[in-house]
Design an enzyme around this catalytic site. Sequence first.
Site, PDB file in Angstrom:
ATOM      1  N   GLU A  36       1.919  20.888  31.766  1.00 13.03           N
ATOM      2  CA  GLU A  36       3.278  20.674  31.266  1.00 13.03           C
ATOM      3  C   GLU A  36       4.068  21.974  31.374  1.00 13.03           C
ATOM      4  O   GLU A  36       3.620  23.002  30.896  1.00 13.03           O
ATOM      5  CB  GLU A  36       3.231  20.166  29.811  1.00 13.03           C
ATOM      6  CG  GLU A  36       4.581  20.072  29.122  1.00 13.03           C
ATOM      7  CD  GLU A  36       5.610  19.242  29.885  1.00 13.03           C
ATOM      8  OE1 GLU A  36       5.362  18.054  30.145  1.00 13.03           O
ATOM      9  OE2 GLU A  36       6.674  19.800  30.243  1.00 13.03           O
ATOM     10  N   GLY A 147       8.545  12.431  35.673  1.00  9.90           N
ATOM     11  CA  GLY A 147       9.702  11.851  34.980  1.00  9.90           C
ATOM     12  C   GLY A 147      11.023  11.960  35.702  1.00  9.90           C
ATOM     13  O   GLY A 147      11.089  11.924  36.934  1.00  9.90           O
ATOM     14  N   GLY A 183      30.050   6.049  31.110  1.00 10.62           N
ATOM     15  CA  GLY A 183      28.904   5.140  31.278  1.00 10.62           C
ATOM     16  C   GLY A 183      28.610   4.366  30.009  1.00 10.62           C
ATOM     17  O   GLY A 183      28.369   4.965  28.954  1.00 10.62           O
ATOM     18  N   ILE A 187      22.302   4.974  27.092  1.00  9.63           N
ATOM     19  CA  ILE A 187      22.592   6.276  26.470  1.00  9.63           C
ATOM     20  C   ILE A 187      24.026   6.316  25.945  1.00  9.63           C
ATOM     21  O   ILE A 187      24.273   6.740  24.814  1.00  9.63           O
ATOM     22  CB  ILE A 187      22.350   7.432  27.472  1.00  9.63           C
ATOM     23  CG1 ILE A 187      20.857   7.504  27.822  1.00  9.63           C
ATOM     24  CG2 ILE A 187      22.839   8.764  26.899  1.00  9.63           C
ATOM     25  CD1 ILE A 187      20.469   8.613  28.772  1.00  9.63           C
ATOM     26  N   LEU A 189      26.018   3.932  24.968  1.00 13.16           N
ATOM     27  CA  LEU A 189      26.249   3.101  23.783  1.00 13.16           C
ATOM     28  C   LEU A 189      25.523   3.660  22.557  1.00 13.16           C
ATOM     29  O   LEU A 189      26.057   3.656  21.453  1.00 13.16           O
ATOM     30  CB  LEU A 189      25.818   1.656  24.051  1.00 13.16           C
ATOM     31  CG  LEU A 189      26.685   0.921  25.091  1.00 13.16           C
ATOM     32  CD1 LEU A 189      26.108  -0.456  25.394  1.00 13.16           C
ATOM     33  CD2 LEU A 189      28.132   0.787  24.614  1.00 13.16           C
ATOM     34  N   ALA A 322      10.170   4.272  28.990  1.00 15.04           N
ATOM     35  CA  ALA A 322       8.921   4.878  28.533  1.00 15.04           C
ATOM     36  C   ALA A 322       7.771   3.867  28.564  1.00 15.04           C
ATOM     37  O   ALA A 322       6.657   4.189  29.008  1.00 15.04           O
ATOM     38  CB  ALA A 322       9.102   5.419  27.120  1.00 15.04           C
ATOM     39  N   HIS A 323       8.042   2.635  28.128  1.00 10.31           N
ATOM     40  CA  HIS A 323       6.935   1.667  28.054  1.00 10.31           C
ATOM     41  C   HIS A 323       6.474   1.213  29.433  1.00 10.31           C
ATOM     42  O   HIS A 323       5.323   0.853  29.612  1.00 10.31           O
ATOM     43  CB  HIS A 323       7.294   0.466  27.161  1.00 10.31           C
ATOM     44  CG  HIS A 323       8.668  -0.090  27.346  1.00 10.31           C
ATOM     45  ND1 HIS A 323       9.782   0.494  26.797  1.00 10.31           N
ATOM     46  CD2 HIS A 323       9.109  -1.171  28.010  1.00 10.31           C
ATOM     47  CE1 HIS A 323      10.851  -0.232  27.112  1.00 10.31           C
ATOM     48  NE2 HIS A 323      10.469  -1.240  27.859  1.00 10.31           N
ATOM     49  N   HIS A 446       9.683 -18.435   7.048  1.00 10.66           N
ATOM     50  CA  HIS A 446      11.032 -18.632   6.541  1.00 10.66           C
ATOM     51  C   HIS A 446      11.182 -17.906   5.214  1.00 10.66           C
ATOM     52  O   HIS A 446      10.299 -18.024   4.356  1.00 10.66           O
ATOM     53  CB  HIS A 446      11.309 -20.124   6.315  1.00 10.66           C
ATOM     54  CG  HIS A 446      12.660 -20.374   5.709  1.00 10.66           C
ATOM     55  ND1 HIS A 446      13.814 -20.285   6.457  1.00 10.66           N
ATOM     56  CD2 HIS A 446      13.037 -20.658   4.431  1.00 10.66           C
ATOM     57  CE1 HIS A 446      14.856 -20.538   5.666  1.00 10.66           C
ATOM     58  NE2 HIS A 446      14.415 -20.766   4.428  1.00 10.66           N
TER      59      HIS A 446
HETATM   60  P1  NAI Z   1      22.225   3.350  32.610  1.00 15.33           P
HETATM   61  O1  NAI Z   1      21.871   3.116  34.021  1.00 15.33           O
HETATM   62  O2  NAI Z   1      21.618   2.570  31.521  1.00 15.33           O
HETATM   63  O3  NAI Z   1      23.817   3.193  32.440  1.00 15.33           O
HETATM   64  C1  NAI Z   1      24.727   3.954  33.185  1.00 15.33           C
HETATM   65  C2  NAI Z   1      26.078   3.276  33.138  1.00 15.33           C
HETATM   66  O4  NAI Z   1      27.001   4.132  33.735  1.00 15.33           O
HETATM   67  C3  NAI Z   1      26.120   1.955  33.918  1.00 15.33           C
HETATM   68  O5  NAI Z   1      26.719   0.980  33.115  1.00 15.33           O
HETATM   69  C4  NAI Z   1      26.973   2.314  35.136  1.00 15.33           C
HETATM   70  O6  NAI Z   1      27.729   1.209  35.600  1.00 15.33           O
HETATM   71  C5  NAI Z   1      27.870   3.395  34.570  1.00 15.33           C
HETATM   72  N1  NAI Z   1      28.407   4.320  35.558  1.00 15.33           N
HETATM   73  C6  NAI Z   1      27.751   4.839  36.622  1.00 15.33           C
HETATM   74  N2  NAI Z   1      28.575   5.698  37.282  1.00 15.33           N
HETATM   75  C7  NAI Z   1      29.746   5.726  36.605  1.00 15.33           C
HETATM   76  C8  NAI Z   1      30.980   6.427  36.776  1.00 15.33           C
HETATM   77  N3  NAI Z   1      31.142   7.291  37.763  1.00 15.33           N
HETATM   78  N4  NAI Z   1      31.980   6.204  35.889  1.00 15.33           N
HETATM   79  C9  NAI Z   1      31.803   5.308  34.861  1.00 15.33           C
HETATM   80  N5  NAI Z   1      30.674   4.632  34.667  1.00 15.33           N
HETATM   81  C10 NAI Z   1      29.638   4.838  35.504  1.00 15.33           C
HETATM   82  O7  NAI Z   1      22.002   4.930  32.409  1.00 15.33           O
HETATM   83  P2  NAI Z   1      21.934   5.816  31.097  1.00 15.33           P
HETATM   84  O8  NAI Z   1      22.557   5.151  29.944  1.00 15.33           O
HETATM   85  O9  NAI Z   1      22.443   7.152  31.507  1.00 15.33           O
HETATM   86  O10 NAI Z   1      20.383   5.905  30.846  1.00 15.33           O
HETATM   87  C11 NAI Z   1      19.546   6.559  31.819  1.00 15.33           C
HETATM   88  C12 NAI Z   1      18.186   5.930  31.872  1.00 15.33           C
HETATM   89  O11 NAI Z   1      17.508   6.139  30.665  1.00 15.33           O
HETATM   90  C13 NAI Z   1      18.246   4.437  32.126  1.00 15.33           C
HETATM   91  O12 NAI Z   1      17.242   4.088  33.023  1.00 15.33           O
HETATM   92  C14 NAI Z   1      17.984   3.849  30.774  1.00 15.33           C
HETATM   93  O13 NAI Z   1      17.365   2.598  30.854  1.00 15.33           O
HETATM   94  C15 NAI Z   1      17.080   4.896  30.137  1.00 15.33           C
HETATM   95  N6  NAI Z   1      17.307   4.888  28.713  1.00 15.33           N
HETATM   96  C16 NAI Z   1      16.762   3.874  27.995  1.00 15.33           C
HETATM   97  C17 NAI Z   1      17.026   3.778  26.659  1.00 15.33           C
HETATM   98  C18 NAI Z   1      16.469   2.661  25.924  1.00 15.33           C
HETATM   99  O14 NAI Z   1      15.514   2.036  26.400  1.00 15.33           O
HETATM  100  N7  NAI Z   1      17.022   2.326  24.782  1.00 15.33           N
HETATM  101  C19 NAI Z   1      17.858   4.747  25.942  1.00 15.33           C
HETATM  102  C20 NAI Z   1      18.386   5.731  26.806  1.00 15.33           C
HETATM  103  C21 NAI Z   1      18.116   5.784  28.135  1.00 15.33           C
END
Ligand code: NAI
Length: 468
Positions: A36, A147, A183, A187, A189, A322-323, A446
């Site tokens: 690491e 990663g 975006g 992340i 949201l 991660a999963h 319930h």
């Molecule tokens: P994401 O791929 O989930 O979302 C990125 C968003 O940005 C999409 O809706 C896309 O349409 C938008 N976008 C792309 N280029 C853009 C631009 N130039 N202007 C405006 N909007 C644009 O990526 P995110 O949220 O950055 O997450 C990265 C990775 O980490 C993903 O694979 C996600 O699944 C993972 N992750 C998972 C989480 C969870 O499981 N809860 C939490 C955080 C991240």
Amino acid sequence: MSEENNFDLIIIGSGPGGYVAAIRGAQLGLKTAIVEKDENLGGTCLNVGCIPSKALLHSTEMYHFARHGAADHGIDLTNLSISIEKLMAKKSKTVDQLRNGVKHLMKANKIKVFSGLGSLAGGDKVSVRATGQNIDISGKHIVLATGSSTIELPFLKFDGETIVSSDQAIAFDKVPEKLAVVGAGAIGLELGSVWARLGSQVDVIEFLPAIAPTFDKDVSKMAERIFKKQGLNFHLNTKVTGLKKSKGKHVLTAEKGDKALEFEVDKVLVAVGRKPYTEGLGLDKVAITLDDKGRIPVDAHYKTSAEGIYAIGDVIPGPMLAHKAEEEAVACIERIAGQAGHVNYDVIPNVIYTEPEISSVGITEAIAKEQGIAIKTGKFNFAGNGRAIASDGTDGFVKVIADKSSDKLLGVQIIGKGASELIAAAVTHMEYGGSAEDIARTIHAHPTMSEAMKEAAMAVDGNSIHSA
Ligand code: NAI
């Protein structure tokens, strides 16, 4: 090379993919090492991703409730205040506890931990470079689990101060007055919610016509409506074009169709996805070439083109979750050990940990249409669920998608309180090839929110009891 530096298995990277692979290797009797480069084990998820963000979401959800929901329950919280310093300290405590947990697991499983940048040195060799020392080790099997890293936009380069990634947005030392989030994925949201709850004015700018665009259209629409009420301002179909300085203020520029938009900002969080991380990994030494998205190509056994070298997790194709990495870790190591590990890529749950949460598994209605699959759907609103009414959880619904003729469960979408936990039942049913009727005829306690899943499954054949 001394015998102590010869291993059966070397893992490069200690995120959920890497450390799980190391543990599985040790369990199966392989002499295992893990390398690491960062100070702490655990990778993105534990140190700057899933875990710290969940800690912040939990704390701020309670704060939001204290400010906006408590009075309704007769709880008087006049003079409420929040300390960002203590909030961050609580988050760090959570992260520290889990870092120690991973460290302990390495020790308990007799896994040798090497601190430093691991790079392939040809054949079965890995060199570990740390400040002041270089160690060469060798492994019969080498698993790359390096990663992913944040993506910046060419016209919005990270400066760590105004233009930031999630790495910094989990650790602001004060609440930015005006935060723009580029975006509306997981992340954007999640962290947009955190800072909005703490008082930031949050503008979320999304390129596509929907937020959480990979989810069902109904889910995205409802999420947009609910999050708007929570103070998030969405600008969909909008393209960010840059950041300029005007009268001493930072102004984010964007375009919606032919309309130019400007947002005065204190911080801009760029959350437009992540990219595979292979920097300094020495792939050229073993002639591994990346695909067009910078990922390491692997076969169904997670084997790369180089003999004895495997790859798993965010650095290979598939969702960056991660999963998913953990599952691949177990399957990859079991195959190395001659067992029959397997990952069911059709049944990977996906969650956004907002309030309410959003979760899904399998295909959406839109994908079924695209693929020409005849489906039937059932939907149940939490507004008709007793437990939801008793616990302020009426926003949202469960939607079940089943094959029209066989009734086989093809997908489930949930928006609602605790959706991250509720989805597990759907995942299990799908893993066993279950039908909508299997859920419909399963007894659910319930009153629980989980009854909404049963009702949605019953609704597939028009048999929901509590639908109005
Ligand atoms: P994401 O791929 O989930 O979302 C990125 C968003 O940005 C999409 O809706 C896309 O349409 C938008 N976008 C792309 N280029 C853009 C631009 N130039 N202007 C405006 N909007 C644009 O990526 P995110 O949220 O950055 O997450 C990265 C990775 O980490 C993903 O694979 C996600 O699944 C993972 N992750 C998972 C989480 C969870 O499981 N809860 C939490 C955080 C991240």
